[in-house]
Design an enzyme around this catalytic site. Structure first.
Site, PDB file in Angstrom:
ATOM      1  N   HIS A   5       5.191   1.609 -10.009  1.00 13.65           N
ATOM      2  CA  HIS A   5       4.899   0.481  -9.121  1.00 13.65           C
ATOM      3  C   HIS A   5       6.201  -0.111  -8.571  1.00 13.65           C
ATOM      4  O   HIS A   5       6.366  -0.251  -7.359  1.00 13.65           O
ATOM      5  CB  HIS A   5       4.103  -0.576  -9.903  1.00 13.65           C
ATOM      6  N   GLU A   6       7.124  -0.433  -9.463  1.00 12.52           N
ATOM      7  CA  GLU A   6       8.369  -1.073  -9.025  1.00 12.52           C
ATOM      8  C   GLU A   6       9.196  -0.122  -8.161  1.00 12.52           C
ATOM      9  O   GLU A   6       9.855  -0.552  -7.206  1.00 12.52           O
ATOM     10  CB  GLU A   6       9.188  -1.571 -10.223  1.00 12.52           C
ATOM     11  N   HIS A  40       8.209  -0.412  -4.618  1.00 11.31           N
ATOM     12  CA  HIS A  40       8.892  -1.494  -3.903  1.00 11.31           C
ATOM     13  C   HIS A  40      10.303  -1.047  -3.500  1.00 11.31           C
ATOM     14  O   HIS A  40      10.746  -1.280  -2.380  1.00 11.31           O
ATOM     15  CB  HIS A  40       9.003  -2.739  -4.788  1.00 11.31           C
ATOM     16  N   HIS A  47      10.337   1.224  -0.603  1.00  7.42           N
ATOM     17  CA  HIS A  47      10.041   0.474   0.620  1.00  7.42           C
ATOM     18  C   HIS A  47      11.355  -0.081   1.182  1.00  7.42           C
ATOM     19  O   HIS A  47      11.620  -0.018   2.382  1.00  7.42           O
ATOM     20  CB  HIS A  47       9.071  -0.664   0.268  1.00  7.42           C
TER      21      HIS A  47
END
Ligand SMILES: [Zn+2]
Length: 696
Positions: free
Chosen positions: A478-479, A482, A485
């Protein structure tokens, strides 16, 4: 296909290099012991994140003064520049010079192990904050942007990203009431100050424990609580406590309304409403939702209502199942109450699926997981992760690893600092921090983005590498979503770099990574037993995925209730009744378990502060991620064409493009609210294949 993203090819060839001698394979960076790593003790100590001034805490003052001087210079420059695209460019440079100190300091003030650094950073944040406030009420500065946006012809001549960034800067200005007459402007400034104070006071109040006279607690459960003299202290809901009575007592005491906190919430909500109206919006929610995927409170409520209706039957089934479990263990008192679901759904999960984390951990060594991520990014996007030796003084703790993110033809894209390990005084949250945003500089060079990922993983030891539970592995993915991104964004302006995008879009890249982390074809690539090299059996991956669906409808229903409550609180004012009455009604309408008299859960709802009117964002991001997964990657999670499209249509734009356009570009159709609802609900379906496999 690539040139659009490369911003006119300005940086083509500049930094392109495949592999530098400074780079090592990413897995090794996390498996080799710190004492085994070559530490560079020679040479001068550099500064944090390579900023030369920051080799000592005093450097923050130097950096901040430098930033403030540069800001003043840029303010003069932008005011003297005739309106045009250069106006936006200078605004962004101005914002960059402040953000580069403020964002870095924001991180250092909470994460640096040395007090002196933390305090210096705190001070830097304060002084930059004051400067930003001053700029937001600087009429001349405002007018230079206003002149640009008022000139229709000029606005039309701007490229879409520049136009959007100009509008975003204006949006920030307007909340200070700068476009209003003097008296109203003063009211706006006062309201902003009041809201800030109320927010921090309310936030503090959400964590404060409640106390109760000891003698009022049934004797058999007293020892479950911290006792102080005649009183028992209750500091959480104790949602996982096996004893029904302990959970019930904790619920009723922890959520007992506090008059001061109630007043703070009411004042916060009404001040937000006043401010929104003052600057020209019908409600706070209307203002907060500008530029998001949802765009308006009406759309958010439509989404939540439709989702709630579609979930309700499944939620009822979940509640039935939970009630059944409670009855089995506690036949005398089997009425289902709000303090029951987390505990009993955990029991059901454990009974149905044997997913003891210790069975999984040996397959998820940190090194293997990082290799897995690198491999996935490589196949999807042509991007690899390498360990790079930081210079002396560049990192704040010896166990921080620096990763270079390298594209196969474009070269170095940016840096991720991995602050992954537990440390005394380190905040207990998994988090992504932007330290420096990407932007196209005036000389044509691209300012590379820099981020920190913070996790709280156990250290490795001499004979045991860091092993992750399935939950930790999913968080890591998940991290990293980010972080990628941020790394793959190639926005012209740092104001919209990577994760600086609308809240309901911001979790799309990270939640999408959770789908990859749950797919056997992906997990199979890296999950190997750290001793035997055996790969994680397929049925263990399936069991893990299916276990997450246990009572997932009830969980989602609870999130819908919270999101609806947040909308109503930030909707039309004056509110039709007290916040507690609204909570009771909304709970009945959107959740289904009874409201418990003399409780006020909303006083513990800390996200009302940070997410005000945007708590629905997580659900909407999940809906988009789910659709992207289904339409683009489910068939082949390594599909390079889909990966390239993902970068081109979504990641590359950060917040520089209207989010619905990015979604539309990716899915090649414009999804409706019903599409969002349907995909979320379909995700709750059990996988037929797993079902068959487990029964054989
Ligand atoms: Zn996230």
């Amino acid at each position: 296909m690539l040139c659009a993203r490369r911003l006119g090819g300005l940086r083509a060839g500049l930094r392109v290099r495949r592999v530098s001698t400074r780079w090592s394979p990413v897995g090794a960076a996390f498996t080799v012991q710190p004492q085994g790593r070559r530490l560079d003790w020679s040479g001068e100590r550099g500064g944090l994140f390579g900023v030369p001034e920051l080799s000592a805490p005093e450097g923050f003052r130097v950096a901040q003064e430098k930033a403030l001087r540069k800001t003043e210079q840029l303010v003069r420059r932008v005011c003297a520049t005739p309106p045009g695209p250069r106006t936006v460019l200078i605004f962004d440079e101005l914002s960059d010079s402040l953000c580069r100190v403020a964002d870095l300091a924001d991180f250092v003030k909470i994460a640096h192990p040395e007090v002196a650094f933390r305090e210096a950073a705190e001070e830097a944040c304060r002084s930059i904050g004051t400067m930003v406030e001053k700029l937001n009420t600087n009429v001349e500065l405002y007018q230079s942007l206003q002149r640009l946006l008022a000139d229709k012809k000029l606005v039309e001549s701007l490229d879409p990203e520049t136009r959007r960034v100009a509008e975003l800067f204006m949006f920030d200005f307007e909340i200070s009431g700068i476009h209003l007459d003097r008296e109203k402007r003063k009211r706006a400034v006062d309201l902003n100050v009041k809201i800030l104070d109320l927010s921090s006071a309310f936030l503090m109040g959400t964590h404060l424990p409640n106390t109760i006279e000891k003698r009022l607690l049934p004797e058999r459960i007293r020892h479950h609580f911290e006792l102080a003299g005649d009183h028992a202290v209750v500091d959480s809901l104790r949602a996982e406590a096996p004893d029904d009575l302990v959970r019930e007592a904790a619920y009723k005491i922890f959520l007992y309304p506090n008059a001061g906190q109630l007043k703070r919430l009411e004042e916060l909500l009404s001040s937000r409403d006043l401010l929104a109206k003052l600057v020209g919006y019908p409600t706070y929610s209307h203002r907060a939702l500008q530029g998001t995927i949802a765009q308006s409170p009406e759309t958010v409520m439509e989404f939540l209502e439709k989702l709630s209706d579609k979930l309700s039957e499944r939620t009822m089934k979940d509640f039935e199942m939970i009630r059944g479990m409670k009855m089995k263990l506690n036949p005398q008192n089997s009425e289902l109450m709000p303090w029951d679901p987390p505990y009993y759904s955990g029991l059901i999960r454990a009974e149905r699926f044997n997913i003891e984390p210790s069975l999984y951990c040996p397959f998820f060594s940190l090194g293997a997981c990082m290799e897995g991520l690198s491999l996935l990014f490589n196949r999807l996007l042509g991007v690899s992760l390498y360990g790079e030796q930081p210079t002396k003084g560049e990192v704040w703790s010896e166990d921080v690893r620096k990763l270079a993110v390298v594209h196969e033809s474009e070269g170095l894209l940016g840096y991720i600092y991995c602050d992954f390990f537990q440390r005394a005084d380190k905040p207990h949250q998994d988090c992504h921090f932007t330290i420096r945003g990407g932007r196209l500089k005036e000389d044509g060079d691209y300012q590379l983005p820099m981020v920190v990922l913070m996790l709280n993983l156990p250290h490795s030891s001499r004979n045991l590498p860091t092993l992750l539970t399935p939950g930790m592995m999913e968080n890591l993915f998940h991290e990293m979503g980010h972080a990628m991104h941020s790394m793959l964004g190639r926005t012209r302006y740092q104001h919209v770099t990577g994760t600086r995008c609308p809240t309901d879009f911001a979790e799309v890249p990270s939640i999408l990574m959770e789908y990859f982390a749950s797919d056997y074809r992906v997990v199979h690539q890296f999950a190997r037993h750290y001793q035997t090299g055996q790969s994680l059996p397929r049925n263990m991956v399936s069991r893990l995925c299916e276990s997450k669906k246990v009572c997932a409808a009830a969980d989602m229903q609870l999130q819908v209730f919270y999101a609806a409550l947040d909308q109503i609180y930030h909707g039309k004012h004056p509110l039709r009744s007290s916040t507690t009455d609204i909570l009771r009604d909304t709970q009945e309408r959107f959740y289904g378990l009874p409201y418990v008299p003399n409780t006020a859960w909303q006083l513990r709802f800390s996200h009302l502060v940070g997410y005000g009117a945007k708590y629905y964002s997580y659900l909407m991001s999940r809906a988009v991620a789910s659709m992207v997964w289904r339409e683009c990657f489910r068939q082949d999670p390594f599909n390079r064409a889909a990966g390239e499209r993902y970068r081109r249509e979504m990641l590359a734009h950060g917040g520089g493009r209207e989010p619905m356009l990015m979604v539309q570009g990716m899915l090649q159709k414009r999804p409706s609210i019903d599409d969002f609802v349907n995909t979320l609900v379909s995700d709750l379906d059990l996988d037929f294949e797993t079902f068959l496999m487990d029964s054989t």
